[in-house]
Write a protein that holds these residues in place. Structure first.
Motif, PDB file in Angstrom:
ATOM      1  N   MET A 149       4.468  12.468   1.764  1.00  0.00           N
ATOM      2  CA  MET A 149       5.288  11.451   1.212  1.00  0.00           C
ATOM      3  C   MET A 149       6.300  11.687   0.060  1.00  0.00           C
ATOM      4  SD  MET A 149       5.404   8.853   3.038  1.00  0.00           S
ATOM      5  CE  MET A 149       6.216   7.593   1.787  1.00  0.00           C
TER       6      MET A 149
ATOM      7  N   PHE B  87      11.564  10.552   3.114  1.00  0.00           N
ATOM      8  CA  PHE B  87      10.002  10.397   2.941  1.00  0.00           C
ATOM      9  C   PHE B  87       9.669  10.444   4.382  1.00  0.00           C
ATOM     10  CE2 PHE B  87      12.303   7.771  -0.219  1.00  0.00           C
ATOM     11  CZ  PHE B  87      11.799   8.089  -1.301  1.00  0.00           C
TER      12      PHE B  87
ATOM     13  N   LEU C 154       9.574   3.801  -2.385  1.00  0.00           N
ATOM     14  CA  LEU C 154       8.134   3.833  -2.887  1.00  0.00           C
ATOM     15  C   LEU C 154       8.009   3.381  -4.092  1.00  0.00           C
ATOM     16  CD1 LEU C 154       6.860   7.262  -1.614  1.00  0.00           C
ATOM     17  CD2 LEU C 154       7.186   5.101  -0.324  1.00  0.00           C
TER      18      LEU C 154
ATOM     19  N   SER D 106       6.518  -0.589  -2.307  1.00  0.00           N
ATOM     20  CA  SER D 106       5.590   0.142  -1.957  1.00  0.00           C
ATOM     21  C   SER D 106       4.383  -0.270  -1.169  1.00  0.00           C
ATOM     22  CB  SER D 106       4.639   0.751  -3.409  1.00  0.00           C
ATOM     23  OG  SER D 106       4.439  -0.488  -4.038  1.00  0.00           O
TER      24      SER D 106
ATOM     25  N   GLY E 147       5.035   3.389   3.392  1.00  0.00           N
ATOM     26  CA  GLY E 147       3.977   4.375   3.173  1.00  0.00           C
ATOM     27  C   GLY E 147       2.933   4.934   4.246  1.00  0.00           C
ATOM     28  N   SER E 148       2.198   5.826   3.965  1.00  0.00           N
ATOM     29  CA  SER E 148       1.013   6.093   5.005  1.00  0.00           C
ATOM     30  C   SER E 148       0.388   4.920   5.313  1.00  0.00           C
ATOM     31  CB  SER E 148       0.206   7.266   4.296  1.00  0.00           C
ATOM     32  OG  SER E 148      -0.765   7.515   5.195  1.00  0.00           O
TER      33      SER E 148
ATOM     34  N   LYS F 183       1.378   1.862   6.232  1.00  0.00           N
ATOM     35  CA  LYS F 183       2.196   0.748   6.172  1.00  0.00           C
ATOM     36  C   LYS F 183       2.743   0.207   7.306  1.00  0.00           C
ATOM     37  CE  LYS F 183       0.571   0.754   1.805  1.00  0.00           C
ATOM     38  NZ  LYS F 183       1.139   1.140   0.633  1.00  0.00           N
TER      39      LYS F 183
ATOM     40  N   SER G 168       4.959   6.156   7.141  1.00  0.00           N
ATOM     41  CA  SER G 168       5.506   7.348   7.026  1.00  0.00           C
ATOM     42  C   SER G 168       4.968   8.472   7.575  1.00  0.00           C
ATOM     43  CB  SER G 168       5.299   7.941   5.399  1.00  0.00           C
ATOM     44  OG  SER G 168       3.936   7.651   5.025  1.00  0.00           O
TER      45      SER G 168
END
Length: 329
Positions: free
Chosen positions: A1, A30, A53, A57, A61-62, A64, A68
């Motif tokens: 990320m 990202f 991010l 955030s 993201g991972s 989310k 990502s």
């Protein structure tokens, strides 16, 4: 990320005003490596930047909602916003610029990256306005656009507030601080401020201290040329300008799916404008509409994370079967 700030120079970019100038653009990527996964473009808000991010955030993201691990997330800085901290890259002739010029700059960046198709474009505030501009100018670029707290044009109300902002930026002794304090009053609502402060006093009314804080905070990370530019861009947004202000006619060549998100208490981009757009297009386009229920006004898309997550999750799931990679011809 992890991501780093990348740069592209457009040496002889021609503005709609006819002026040519060198334009420096920064961007970040990202998640999945470019060209290995469907791309989601996230357009930042007025004084925002490509570091999604940092300011979103809870959304990106991972694992989310904008995952990502599944998508390549691309975010491009509005040229001249100063995020790269290079003074030579600032834009001083802001009056020569329109938001559509930024749409064309973004497209040139995408061409440099060999990106010809974007699975979904998501943008809040001016970032959503920019999605409309890009869609009209490049009808085949997006599979889906999701403008949040945005509109395809600057209304009289937005133009009026941008006019006051411009006067503050041009005439105030502390232009950035004063303009930001004024802006915060229409980014929030009377209810929101009452809920947050309820006339509490420390050294002064807390609402005044809060406004002072936001003014000083923006001054630390933003420049006067950048503020004048983005204010000008917001005031000139009109994706249907070349189509007699007819947005249905403007998007006639595009098969883009449109997913609108408004905020019921938004005092800048009034929800009724999006409702009217939805009603105008619903019989002709693949369009849906949702509202964030909040007392916090325009900034609710940065505050009401649970609701934003729920709506985006539904929208992205609807269009997921069409997620694909398309090579440049």
């Amino acid at each position: 990320m992890s991501a780093s700030l990348n740069h592209i120079k457009l040496p002889d970019f021609k503005l709609s005003s006819g002026k040519e100038q060198a334009v420096h653009v920064s961007y970040q990527i990202f998640g999945c490596q470019l060209h290995t996964a469907p791309i989601i473009l996230i357009n930042h808000a007025l004084t925002g930047n490509s570091s999604v991010l940092d300011w979103w955030s809870e959304i990106v993201g991972s694992g989310k909602v904008i995952d990502s691990n599944r998508y390549t997330v691309l975010s491009i800085d509005i040229p001249g916003n100063g995020f790269d901290e290079e003074v030579d890259h600032l834009i001083y002739n802001y009056q020569d610029w329109r938001l559509n010029d930024v749409a064309r700059v973004f497209y040139q960046v995408l061409k440099e990256l060999r990106v010809c198709y974007i699975h979904a474009g998501i943008g809040g505030s001016i970032g959503g306005c920019l999605l409309w501009e890009m869609t009209v100018t490049y009808p085949e670029l997006f599979g889906t656009i999701i403008p949040i707290a945005a509109d395809w044009k600057a209304t009289d109300w937005i133009i009026a507030n941008c006019h006051i902002q411009q006067r503050l930026l041009s005439n105030s002794i502390q232009p950035i601080e004063d303009a930001r304090q004024h802006a915060m009053t229409f980014y929030r609502t009377a209810q929101s401020l009452r809920f947050k402060f309820n006339r509490e006093i420390s050294t002064d009314f807390k609402v005044k201290l809060w406004l002072n804080y936001h003014g000083k905070s923006l001054k630390k990370r933003f420049t006067l040329p950048a503020y004048k530019l983005v204010n000008q861009l917001l005031a000139t947004s009109n994706a249907a300008q070349k189509y007699d202000d007819n947005i249905l006619k403007a998007i006639a060549d595009s098969e883009v799916k449109i997913r609108l998100i408004a905020i019921n208490s938004d005092g800048l981009f009034i929800a009724q404008e999006d409702r009217e757009t939805f009603e105008l297009l619903r019989d002709y386009r693949d369009i849906k509409y949702n509202e964030i229920d909040s007392i916090h006004g325009h900034d609710a898309f940065l505050i009401e994370h649970r609701q934003v997550n729920q709506i985006l999750k539904k929208y992205l799931k609807e269009v997921e079967p069409t997620a694909s990679l398309k090579a440049c011809v």
